[in-house]
Design a protein around this motif. Structure first.
Motif, mmCIF file in Angstrom:
data_model
loop_
_atom_site.group_PDB
_atom_site.id
_atom_site.type_symbol
_atom_site.label_atom_id
_atom_site.label_comp_id
_atom_site.label_asym_id
_atom_site.label_seq_id
_atom_site.Cartn_x
_atom_site.Cartn_y
_atom_site.Cartn_z
ATOM 1 N N LEU A 17 0.817 -1.216 0.000
ATOM 2 C CA LEU A 17 0.000 0.000 0.000
ATOM 3 C C LEU A 17 0.854 1.270 0.000
ATOM 4 N N SER A 18 2.098 1.155 0.412
ATOM 5 C CA SER A 18 2.971 2.331 0.441
ATOM 6 C C SER A 18 3.609 2.629 -0.913
ATOM 7 N N TYR A 19 3.413 1.757 -1.902
ATOM 8 C CA TYR A 19 4.024 1.944 -3.208
ATOM 9 C C TYR A 19 3.182 2.898 -4.047
ATOM 10 N N ALA A 20 3.849 3.774 -4.775
ATOM 11 C CA ALA A 20 3.212 4.926 -5.415
ATOM 12 C C ALA A 20 2.040 4.574 -6.334
ATOM 13 N N ALA A 21 2.168 3.562 -7.173
ATOM 14 C CA ALA A 21 1.147 3.267 -8.171
ATOM 15 C C ALA A 21 0.040 2.353 -7.664
ATOM 16 N N VAL A 22 0.180 1.868 -6.422
ATOM 17 C CA VAL A 22 -0.784 0.904 -5.877
ATOM 18 C C VAL A 22 -1.968 1.626 -5.245
ATOM 19 N N ASP A 23 -3.159 1.183 -5.589
ATOM 20 C CA ASP A 23 -4.387 1.804 -5.082
ATOM 21 C C ASP A 23 -4.928 1.078 -3.860
ATOM 22 N N ARG A 24 -4.942 -0.254 -3.934
ATOM 23 C CA ARG A 24 -5.459 -1.069 -2.829
ATOM 24 C C ARG A 24 -4.905 -2.481 -2.934
ATOM 25 N N VAL A 25 -4.957 -3.202 -1.834
ATOM 26 C CA VAL A 25 -4.415 -4.562 -1.775
ATOM 27 C C VAL A 25 -5.361 -5.428 -0.947
ATOM 28 N N TYR A 26 -5.561 -6.663 -1.404
ATOM 29 C CA TYR A 26 -6.388 -7.623 -0.672
ATOM 30 C C TYR A 26 -5.602 -8.913 -0.470
ATOM 31 N N THR A 27 -5.965 -9.656 0.529
ATOM 32 C CA THR A 27 -5.281 -10.915 0.819
ATOM 33 C C THR A 27 -6.185 -12.103 0.531
ATOM 34 N N ALA A 28 -5.557 -13.262 0.377
ATOM 35 C CA ALA A 28 -6.321 -14.488 0.188
ATOM 36 C C ALA A 28 -7.213 -14.754 1.394
#
Length: 557
Positions: free
Chosen positions: A441-452
């Protein structure tokens, strides 16, 4: 006495007429009931246009002739708000979802390629080295639908008719033919370019090519399309696309500018490089020629048992990747495809009969505008800095867990973790997934992250998580799912791509036409898995075994 006989005869004749009228009425009611129960076209035609955005219909509409796209829109049913309801939006999953009525969470085709976490290797959606090539000595024919875990509407039609009907699937791309054809296709053919320029298949379907295919391959038809590509109309009329010479487009080998005409030495003089045809609209023309020949030679739609012809037009994808959504090349490709569709429809009218076939047209995904172009228009967009992200992740993993080996693979915007290492480190899998997700989530181009863990333990019904969950297959998908910001891609600075859950990748056309189809349109949301059950309901056959979509009622009423 004579009067009595006359009266009896009159009553007898009246009784016969009444009985005949009742019988006719009953037959009429029976026929009406049969029509309500099912529609029996001689042929179903499924058309998938690779990388077609819905707005290509509206942007280029005034340039189309009356017998191609306009025929489907004006005489058929147009689903204007049609979407893919899963990600990744790519060719293999797209074709599979159209024909299975399911999403990757069920049918198992989670990408064109993906990391097989059980076998610990990368696999291809249609690859199968247990079969051999037919029509070439290369390995380009080692294909089958074995990784697709459910049936297709083409399978169900064959099963319904006790395997008496035919299914023929055709595309430049192997996956564009193999997956729509299903497990029971009589034949799936794809184009092997390289130094051969032939339509080929796999021993999964047959031991040798039919004579008509061999004759087509030796006819010189493919070679005839190795020619200069200029615009169909005066380029000044192409006001629906950007300038011809710009920094957002790729080049053919030997070109110094991405401008018409495309007639480089590479394009014309490489007598053995037939793959070049795929990257021009002539690849669609070659596909149309072959489909029409299959229609005739295989006798499709010639008896009372419904056949199925699945055709995928792939050149639109190659052109879109090289030149981008806003290019003159994409516009010209669709104007030429419109003419090819008109040719195909004319052949269907002649060989099957107008009103005797049912047809649908959709896409396997859409595409994004070139981010560099969007950025120059002051619209938020950009590119992933993969090198920087890889370095940051490596530092994070070493600092947090003492090893980078905790990550086994990265594919289709998913991270696959090594569960054994996590177990040996006495860590909880859900915690590791969450920690790494938080890092991304701290990476510039990333909007959102989900886990399995989230995919397993929640049921999402809308938005991006709903789309991701429909694409998440418990046996095959990864541990961490990454979504880039809208307008951002991991790709070159020229050309368009796809694959995301964003609306520019999900919004595609869906047109129905022909026997059993009610003309009209709707702006109510429809989804790609609705296509197969709609066709199945129309035909009165079983839905494909993994179906999650629903019949589109408005199309069939």
């Amino acid at each position: 006495m004579k009067m009595k006989n006359y009266f009896i005869i009159t009553l007898f004749i009246a009784g016969l007429l009444f009985t005949a009228d009742l019988s006719a009425q009953n037959r009429s009611k029976s026929d009406e009931g049969d029509e309500e129960l099912r529609t029996t076209p001689k042929l179903v035609v499924g058309i998938v246009v690779d990388q077609m955005r819905y707005d290509y219909l509206t942007r280029f509409y005034d340039h189309f002739g009356k017998d191609g796209f306009k025929r489907l829109v004006e005489q058929g049913f147009n689903c204007k708000n049609n979407h893919f309801n899963y990600a990744p939006t790519s060719t293999g999953p797209g074709h599979t979802s159209v024909y299975t009525g399911a999403t990757p969470s069920v049918h198992g085709i989670i990408g064109n390629n993906w990391y097989d976490k059980e076998a610990d290797l990368d696999v291809y959606c249609a690859g199968d080295d247990s079969y051999s090539s037919v029509g070439t000595t290369s390995d380009a024919g080692q294909m089958s639908p074995h990784r697709m875990t459910v049936t297709t509407v083409t399978d169900e039609l064959r099963l319904h008719n006790q395997m008496r009907g035919k299914t023929i699937a055709i595309a430049l791309k192997d996956r564009g033919a193999v997956l729509p054809g299903g497990h029971t296709a009589n034949a799936a053919y794809w184009f092997h370019g390289a130094d051969e320029g032939k339509w080929i298949t796999s021993t999964y379907y047959m031991k040798q090519l039919p004579k008509w295919v061999m004759d087509f391959n030796t006819s010189g038809k493919a070679k005839s399309y190795k020619k200069a590509w200029n615009t169909l109309k005066d380029i000044k009329e192409y006001k629906e696309s950007g300038t011809d010479d710009n920094a957002y487009e790729g080049l053919f080998e030997g070109e110094t500018a991405p401008t018409f005409p495309h007639s480089t030495t590479s394009l014309l003089d490489k007598t053995k490089d037939f793959d070049l045809i795929k990257g021009t609209p002539y690849g669609n023309s070659l596909t149309t020629d072959f489909a029409i020949e299959a229609l005739k030679q295989e006798g499709l739609g010639k008896d009372g048992i419904t056949d199925f012809l699945a055709v995928s037009f792939s050149s639109t994808d190659y052109v879109g990747h090289k030149y981008g959504v806003n290019s003159k090349e994409v516009q010209d490709t669709y104007l030429r495809l419109d003419e090819d569709l008109a040719r195909l429809f004319k052949a269907l009218d002649k060989n099957v009969g107008e009103g005797e076939y049912t047809l649908f047209l959709s896409a396997d995904h859409a595409a994004i505008q070139v981010p560099a172009y969007l950025r120059d228009q002051k619209i938020p967009a950009g590119y992933v800095d993969n090198a920087s992200n890889s370095k940051k992740l490596s530092e994070f993993l070493n600092y947090t867990y003492g090893t980078e080996d905790i990550v086994k693979n990265y594919s289709n915007y998913q991270l696959f973790l090594d569960h054994e290492i996590i177990k040996n480190l006495d860590l909880k899998l859900a915690d590791v997934q969450a920690n790494i997700a938080q890092e991304f989530l701290s990476y510039a181009a990333v909007d959102r992250v989900y886990t399995a863990d989230q995919m397993w333990n929640n049921e999402y019904t809308s938005g991006i998580p709903y789309i991701l969950q429909n694409g998440y297959n418990q046996k095959r998908s990864g541990d961490i799912l990454i979504v880039l910001k809208p307008g951002f891609i991991s790709y070159s600075n020229t050309g368009s791509t796809h694959g995301s859950p964003q609306i520019y990748d999900t919004h595609t056309p869906l047109l129905f036409y022909g026997k059993g189809i009610k003309p009209g349109s709707t702006v109510k949301r429809t989804e790609i898995p609705d296509i197969a059950p709609t066709i199945a309901a129309l035909l009165g056959i079983s839905f494909p075994s993994g179906t999650s979509g629903k019949p589109i009622i408005a199309v069939l009423e």
